[in-house]
Design a protein around this motif. Structure first.
Motif, PDB file in Angstrom:
ATOM      1  N   LEU A   1       0.808  -1.220   0.000  1.00  0.00           N
ATOM      2  CA  LEU A   1       0.000   0.000   0.000  1.00  0.00           C
ATOM      3  C   LEU A   1       0.845   1.275   0.000  1.00  0.00           C
ATOM      4  O   LEU A   1       0.327   2.350  -0.318  1.00  0.00           O
ATOM      5  CB  LEU A   1      -0.927   0.004   1.213  1.00  0.00           C
ATOM      6  CG  LEU A   1      -1.970  -1.116   1.265  1.00  0.00           C
ATOM      7  CD1 LEU A   1      -2.639  -1.160   2.627  1.00  0.00           C
ATOM      8  CD2 LEU A   1      -2.986  -0.962   0.155  1.00  0.00           C
ATOM      9  N   ALA A   2       2.115   1.160   0.339  1.00  0.00           N
ATOM     10  CA  ALA A   2       2.978   2.338   0.495  1.00  0.00           C
ATOM     11  C   ALA A   2       3.091   3.182  -0.771  1.00  0.00           C
ATOM     12  O   ALA A   2       3.381   4.377  -0.693  1.00  0.00           O
ATOM     13  CB  ALA A   2       4.369   1.914   0.963  1.00  0.00           C
ATOM     14  N   ALA A   3       2.827   2.615  -1.923  1.00  0.00           N
ATOM     15  CA  ALA A   3       2.928   3.365  -3.179  1.00  0.00           C
ATOM     16  C   ALA A   3       1.668   4.170  -3.487  1.00  0.00           C
ATOM     17  O   ALA A   3       1.698   5.031  -4.361  1.00  0.00           O
ATOM     18  CB  ALA A   3       3.201   2.398  -4.327  1.00  0.00           C
ATOM     19  N   LEU A   4       0.586   3.919  -2.803  1.00  0.00           N
ATOM     20  CA  LEU A   4      -0.707   4.470  -3.208  1.00  0.00           C
ATOM     21  C   LEU A   4      -0.932   5.970  -3.013  1.00  0.00           C
ATOM     22  O   LEU A   4      -1.392   6.621  -3.947  1.00  0.00           O
ATOM     23  CB  LEU A   4      -1.833   3.712  -2.508  1.00  0.00           C
ATOM     24  CG  LEU A   4      -1.963   2.243  -2.855  1.00  0.00           C
ATOM     25  CD1 LEU A   4      -3.152   1.640  -2.118  1.00  0.00           C
ATOM     26  CD2 LEU A   4      -2.095   2.039  -4.339  1.00  0.00           C
ATOM     27  N   PRO A   5      -0.697   6.545  -1.870  1.00  0.00           N
ATOM     28  CA  PRO A   5      -1.210   7.903  -1.639  1.00  0.00           C
ATOM     29  C   PRO A   5      -0.569   9.011  -2.456  1.00  0.00           C
ATOM     30  O   PRO A   5      -1.170  10.058  -2.661  1.00  0.00           O
ATOM     31  CB  PRO A   5      -0.950   8.153  -0.154  1.00  0.00           C
ATOM     32  CG  PRO A   5      -0.214   7.002   0.375  1.00  0.00           C
ATOM     33  CD  PRO A   5      -0.046   5.994  -0.695  1.00  0.00           C
ATOM     34  N   TRP A   6       0.616   8.816  -2.953  1.00  0.00           N
ATOM     35  CA  TRP A   6       1.436   9.926  -3.429  1.00  0.00           C
ATOM     36  C   TRP A   6       0.926  10.588  -4.709  1.00  0.00           C
ATOM     37  O   TRP A   6       1.051  11.801  -4.859  1.00  0.00           O
ATOM     38  CB  TRP A   6       2.886   9.467  -3.538  1.00  0.00           C
ATOM     39  CG  TRP A   6       3.232   8.659  -2.316  1.00  0.00           C
ATOM     40  CD1 TRP A   6       3.520   7.323  -2.258  1.00  0.00           C
ATOM     41  CD2 TRP A   6       3.202   9.116  -0.961  1.00  0.00           C
ATOM     42  NE1 TRP A   6       3.688   6.937  -0.949  1.00  0.00           N
ATOM     43  CE2 TRP A   6       3.495   8.012  -0.128  1.00  0.00           C
ATOM     44  CE3 TRP A   6       2.962  10.343  -0.356  1.00  0.00           C
ATOM     45  CZ2 TRP A   6       3.568   8.092   1.253  1.00  0.00           C
ATOM     46  CZ3 TRP A   6       3.025  10.426   1.031  1.00  0.00           C
ATOM     47  CH2 TRP A   6       3.328   9.322   1.814  1.00  0.00           C
ATOM     48  N   THR A   7       0.353   9.842  -5.639  1.00  0.00           N
ATOM     49  CA  THR A   7      -0.173  10.480  -6.843  1.00  0.00           C
ATOM     50  C   THR A   7      -1.397  11.329  -6.548  1.00  0.00           C
ATOM     51  O   THR A   7      -1.763  12.176  -7.344  1.00  0.00           O
ATOM     52  CB  THR A   7      -0.527   9.454  -7.934  1.00  0.00           C
ATOM     53  OG1 THR A   7      -1.495   8.555  -7.422  1.00  0.00           O
ATOM     54  CG2 THR A   7       0.703   8.712  -8.405  1.00  0.00           C
ATOM     55  N   ALA A   8      -1.991  11.109  -5.415  1.00  0.00           N
ATOM     56  CA  ALA A   8      -3.164  11.905  -5.028  1.00  0.00           C
ATOM     57  C   ALA A   8      -2.764  13.263  -4.454  1.00  0.00           C
ATOM     58  O   ALA A   8      -3.610  14.007  -3.973  1.00  0.00           O
ATOM     59  CB  ALA A   8      -4.015  11.128  -4.030  1.00  0.00           C
ATOM     60  N   PHE A   9      -1.483  13.581  -4.505  1.00  0.00           N
ATOM     61  CA  PHE A   9      -0.983  14.903  -4.126  1.00  0.00           C
ATOM     62  C   PHE A   9      -0.608  15.699  -5.365  1.00  0.00           C
ATOM     63  O   PHE A   9       0.246  16.566  -5.315  1.00  0.00           O
ATOM     64  CB  PHE A   9       0.238  14.775  -3.198  1.00  0.00           C
ATOM     65  CG  PHE A   9      -0.101  14.393  -1.792  1.00  0.00           C
ATOM     66  CD1 PHE A   9      -0.426  15.363  -0.851  1.00  0.00           C
ATOM     67  CD2 PHE A   9      -0.098  13.064  -1.398  1.00  0.00           C
ATOM     68  CE1 PHE A   9      -0.730  15.007   0.460  1.00  0.00           C
ATOM     69  CE2 PHE A   9      -0.396  12.701  -0.095  1.00  0.00           C
ATOM     70  CZ  PHE A   9      -0.720  13.676   0.832  1.00  0.00           C
ATOM     71  N   GLY A  10      -1.245  15.413  -6.488  1.00  0.00           N
ATOM     72  CA  GLY A  10      -0.936  16.090  -7.738  1.00  0.00           C
ATOM     73  C   GLY A  10      -1.392  17.538  -7.751  1.00  0.00           C
ATOM     74  O   GLY A  10      -2.072  18.016  -6.828  1.00  0.00           O
ATOM     75  N   PRO A  11      -1.040  18.250  -8.804  1.00  0.00           N
ATOM     76  CA  PRO A  11      -1.434  19.658  -8.935  1.00  0.00           C
ATOM     77  C   PRO A  11      -2.953  19.824  -8.808  1.00  0.00           C
ATOM     78  O   PRO A  11      -3.722  19.042  -9.361  1.00  0.00           O
ATOM     79  CB  PRO A  11      -0.965  20.024 -10.352  1.00  0.00           C
ATOM     80  CG  PRO A  11       0.114  19.037 -10.665  1.00  0.00           C
ATOM     81  CD  PRO A  11      -0.272  17.774  -9.951  1.00  0.00           C
ATOM     82  N   GLY A  12      -3.347  20.817  -8.051  1.00  0.00           N
ATOM     83  CA  GLY A  12      -4.759  21.122  -7.875  1.00  0.00           C
ATOM     84  C   GLY A  12      -5.475  20.294  -6.822  1.00  0.00           C
ATOM     85  O   GLY A  12      -6.650  20.515  -6.557  1.00  0.00           O
ATOM     86  N   THR A  13      -4.766  19.361  -6.200  1.00  0.00           N
ATOM     87  CA  THR A  13      -5.410  18.515  -5.192  1.00  0.00           C
ATOM     88  C   THR A  13      -5.231  19.065  -3.781  1.00  0.00           C
ATOM     89  O   THR A  13      -5.436  18.357  -2.805  1.00  0.00           O
ATOM     90  CB  THR A  13      -4.881  17.070  -5.261  1.00  0.00           C
ATOM     91  OG1 THR A  13      -3.479  17.082  -4.960  1.00  0.00           O
ATOM     92  CG2 THR A  13      -5.134  16.446  -6.619  1.00  0.00           C
TER      93      THR A  13
END
Length: 153
Positions: free
Chosen positions: A75-87
């Motif tokens: 699961l450690a790979a999951l959250p980080w893309t959800a910190f993209g621009p505009g989020t």
């Protein structure tokens, strides 16, 4: 089908999604915020179960420790893309603005946690509590360092 099998299948499917561009994953910034909050919550739950064993608050069970450590590593790979621009806007969250303005440093923290999660899973596979304790400390420190830098209280 066991709960572990279902959880691992869900984690594998979610990890596959990580490779997609963030814009393709989240139609709205609120979706990204919910996603990262949810994934971090689940990671915290499994990490906490290991912590309880490491800190003597729960009996050590090598099988349970390994199951939880494997999930944390997956699961450690999951959250980080959800910190993209505009989020950074659209719903309540505890992330500091620096998570977006210091993206390179933020990503270093994410990478450090992912690496420590892999080491934690490897230590859990030994079935030895001392090995688990030795790997848990650095993994917990990587969480704390990121929270200190990028999470509001």
């Amino acid at each position: 089908m066991s709960l572990k099998t279902i959880a691992l299948a869900a984690a594998a499917a979610a990890v596959t999604l990580v490779s997609l561009p963030a814009a393709a994953q989240f139609a709205k910034s609120e979706d990204a915020i919910k996603y990262r909050q949810g994934s971090l919550f689940v990671i915290g739950q499994h990490f906490g179960r290991i912590g309880a064993m490491v800190n003597g608050k729960a009996p050590f069970d090598a099988k349970v420790a390994q199951e939880n450590a494997d999930l944390v590593a997956s699961l450690a790979a999951l959250p980080w893309t959800a910190f993209g621009p505009g989020t950074d806007k659209g719903a309540a969250h505890k992330a500091k603005p620096e998570a977006w303005t210091e993206q390179a440093k933020f990503n270093e923290h994410a990478d450090k946690f992912k690496a420590e999660a892999v080491k934690l899973a490897a230590a859990a596979k030994t079935g030895n509590l001392d090995n688990l304790k030795a790997a848990f400390g650095p993994a917990a420190s990587s969480c704390k360092a990121c929270h200190d830098a990028y999470r509001s209280r």
